[in-house]
Scaffold this motif. Structure first.
Motif, PDB file in Angstrom:
ATOM      1  N   LEU A  56       0.832  -1.211   0.000  1.00 44.90           N
ATOM      2  CA  LEU A  56       0.000   0.000   0.000  1.00 44.90           C
ATOM      3  C   LEU A  56       0.861   1.253   0.000  1.00 44.90           C
ATOM      4  CD1 LEU A  56      -2.723  -1.138   2.521  1.00 44.90           C
ATOM      5  CD2 LEU A  56      -3.128  -0.528   0.136  1.00 44.90           C
ATOM      6  N   PRO A  57       0.487   2.266  -0.720  1.00 41.60           N
ATOM      7  CA  PRO A  57      -0.731   2.445  -1.509  1.00 41.60           C
ATOM      8  C   PRO A  57      -0.606   1.956  -2.952  1.00 41.60           C
ATOM      9  CG  PRO A  57       0.434   4.525  -1.429  1.00 41.60           C
ATOM     10  CD  PRO A  57       1.240   3.523  -0.623  1.00 41.60           C
ATOM     11  N   ASN A  58       0.572   1.487  -3.342  1.00 43.09           N
ATOM     12  CA  ASN A  58       0.809   1.057  -4.729  1.00 43.09           C
ATOM     13  C   ASN A  58       0.589  -0.441  -4.870  1.00 43.09           C
ATOM     14  OD1 ASN A  58       1.682   3.722  -5.338  1.00 43.09           O
ATOM     15  ND2 ASN A  58       3.625   3.228  -4.344  1.00 43.09           N
ATOM     16  N   VAL A  59      -0.648  -0.851  -5.000  1.00 41.01           N
ATOM     17  CA  VAL A  59      -0.972  -2.278  -5.023  1.00 41.01           C
ATOM     18  C   VAL A  59      -1.311  -2.751  -6.426  1.00 41.01           C
ATOM     19  CG1 VAL A  59      -1.798  -2.300  -2.644  1.00 41.01           C
ATOM     20  CG2 VAL A  59      -3.396  -1.836  -4.485  1.00 41.01           C
ATOM     21  N   ASP A  60      -1.211  -4.050  -6.612  1.00 42.57           N
ATOM     22  CA  ASP A  60      -1.634  -4.698  -7.848  1.00 42.57           C
ATOM     23  C   ASP A  60      -3.157  -4.812  -7.790  1.00 42.57           C
ATOM     24  OD1 ASP A  60      -2.410  -6.586  -9.778  1.00 42.57           O
ATOM     25  OD2 ASP A  60      -0.611  -7.805  -9.492  1.00 42.57           O
ATOM     26  N   ARG A  61      -3.833  -4.067  -8.625  1.00 39.88           N
ATOM     27  CA  ARG A  61      -5.304  -4.018  -8.588  1.00 39.88           C
ATOM     28  C   ARG A  61      -5.934  -5.373  -8.911  1.00 39.88           C
ATOM     29  NH1 ARG A  61      -6.533   0.960  -7.337  1.00 39.88           N
ATOM     30  NH2 ARG A  61      -5.275   2.699  -8.040  1.00 39.88           N
ATOM     31  N   LEU A  62      -5.335  -6.108  -9.820  1.00 40.27           N
ATOM     32  CA  LEU A  62      -5.864  -7.443 -10.137  1.00 40.27           C
ATOM     33  C   LEU A  62      -5.718  -8.383  -8.948  1.00 40.27           C
ATOM     34  CD1 LEU A  62      -4.753  -7.987 -13.837  1.00 40.27           C
ATOM     35  CD2 LEU A  62      -7.044  -7.474 -12.969  1.00 40.27           C
ATOM     36  N   LYS A  63      -4.625  -8.254  -8.204  1.00 42.48           N
ATOM     37  CA  LYS A  63      -4.417  -9.066  -7.001  1.00 42.48           C
ATOM     38  C   LYS A  63      -5.492  -8.726  -5.970  1.00 42.48           C
ATOM     39  CE  LYS A  63      -0.944 -11.468  -6.188  1.00 42.48           C
ATOM     40  NZ  LYS A  63      -0.782 -12.861  -6.597  1.00 42.48           N
ATOM     41  N   ILE A 128     -10.510  -0.787  -4.332  1.00 41.99           N
ATOM     42  CA  ILE A 128      -9.142  -0.549  -4.791  1.00 41.99           C
ATOM     43  C   ILE A 128      -8.927  -1.224  -6.141  1.00 41.99           C
ATOM     44  CG2 ILE A 128      -6.695  -1.012  -4.330  1.00 41.99           C
ATOM     45  CD1 ILE A 128      -7.431  -0.824  -1.294  1.00 41.99           C
ATOM     46  N   GLY A 129      -9.399  -2.449  -6.259  1.00 41.57           N
ATOM     47  CA  GLY A 129      -9.235  -3.195  -7.501  1.00 41.57           C
ATOM     48  C   GLY A 129      -9.925  -2.552  -8.679  1.00 41.57           C
ATOM     49  N   HIS A 130     -10.997  -1.846  -8.416  1.00 40.95           N
ATOM     50  CA  HIS A 130     -11.737  -1.160  -9.486  1.00 40.95           C
ATOM     51  C   HIS A 130     -11.253   0.261  -9.709  1.00 40.95           C
ATOM     52  CE1 HIS A 130     -14.537  -4.309 -10.514  1.00 40.95           C
ATOM     53  NE2 HIS A 130     -14.776  -4.528  -9.229  1.00 40.95           N
ATOM     54  N   GLY A 131     -10.113   0.617  -9.107  1.00 43.13           N
ATOM     55  CA  GLY A 131      -9.480   1.883  -9.422  1.00 43.13           C
ATOM     56  C   GLY A 131      -9.651   2.997  -8.417  1.00 43.13           C
ATOM     57  N   GLU A 132     -10.365   2.757  -7.340  1.00 42.38           N
ATOM     58  CA  GLU A 132     -10.507   3.807  -6.333  1.00 42.38           C
ATOM     59  C   GLU A 132      -9.158   4.051  -5.660  1.00 42.38           C
ATOM     60  OE1 GLU A 132     -12.927   4.200  -2.203  1.00 42.38           O
ATOM     61  OE2 GLU A 132     -14.133   3.628  -3.970  1.00 42.38           O
ATOM     62  N   ALA A 133      -8.853   5.311  -5.420  1.00 42.16           N
ATOM     63  CA  ALA A 133      -7.588   5.653  -4.768  1.00 42.16           C
ATOM     64  C   ALA A 133      -7.599   5.175  -3.322  1.00 42.16           C
ATOM     65  CB  ALA A 133      -7.378   7.169  -4.811  1.00 42.16           C
TER      66      ALA A 133
END
Length: 172
Positions: A56-63, A128-133
């Protein structure tokens, strides 16, 4: 909700079937093999959540999406198995003493709490996975760590107290 539970149940049972010797599967499987597989799956989930928290905060959204979609169905199915197979065996093996019954009541209550917490974690990971900050990475990390550390403690207690009482040795 029932459909989600059934889907999770099917996923876990298929995973158990794949890890069982020929002829053993699902509810007919040897409880030690099923519990070993259940703990492996829960600990993989904990590891995935820990990696997300660490990134966090730079995560793999697909994960995040994949993990979010696995949490609730997996937990519900494992909890159902424990409550219908493992806990009654523990109660029978220990003679249903007050301390042991209190432990089972506490473990059942933890299941409810874990499933509620899992729903909250799922919502965050889906967002988060759908792009929310990630607004507050520290708070999200704290939430994820609280969830997976609780699951690890639950597993440790069952490995140390419940499983040995019913003749299952699982060193982890």
């Amino acid at each position: 909700m029932n459909e989600e539970r059934e889907r999770g149940s099917t996923l876990f049972e298929k995973r158990c079937e794949n890890s069982m010797p020929a002829g053993l599967s699902g509810r007919a499987a040897v409880p030690s093999a099923v519990m070993k597989r259940a703990y492996e799956e829960k600990l993989k989930l904990c590891d995935a959540l820990e990696k997300i928290a660490d990134a966090l905060p730079n995560v793999d959204r697909l994960k995040c999406l994949g993990t979010a979609n696995a949490i609730v169905p997996l937990l519900r199915n494992i909890h159902q198995y424990e409550e219908t197979i493992i806990f009654p065996a523990y109660e029978a093996a220990t003679g249903g003493g007050n301390a042991n019954l209190a432990s089972i009541r506490r473990l059942r209550a933890e299941h409810v709490e874990d499933e509620c917490f899992a729903g909250e974690v799922t919502e965050i990971l889906l967002a988060i996975g759908h792009g929310e900050a990630v607004g507050n990475a520290e708070a999200v990390g704290f939430m994820l760590r609280g969830f997976f550390e609780s699951m690890r403690r639950h597993i440790a207690f069952e490995r140390e107290h419940v499983l040995p009482a019913i003749g299952i040795i699982d060193q982890g």
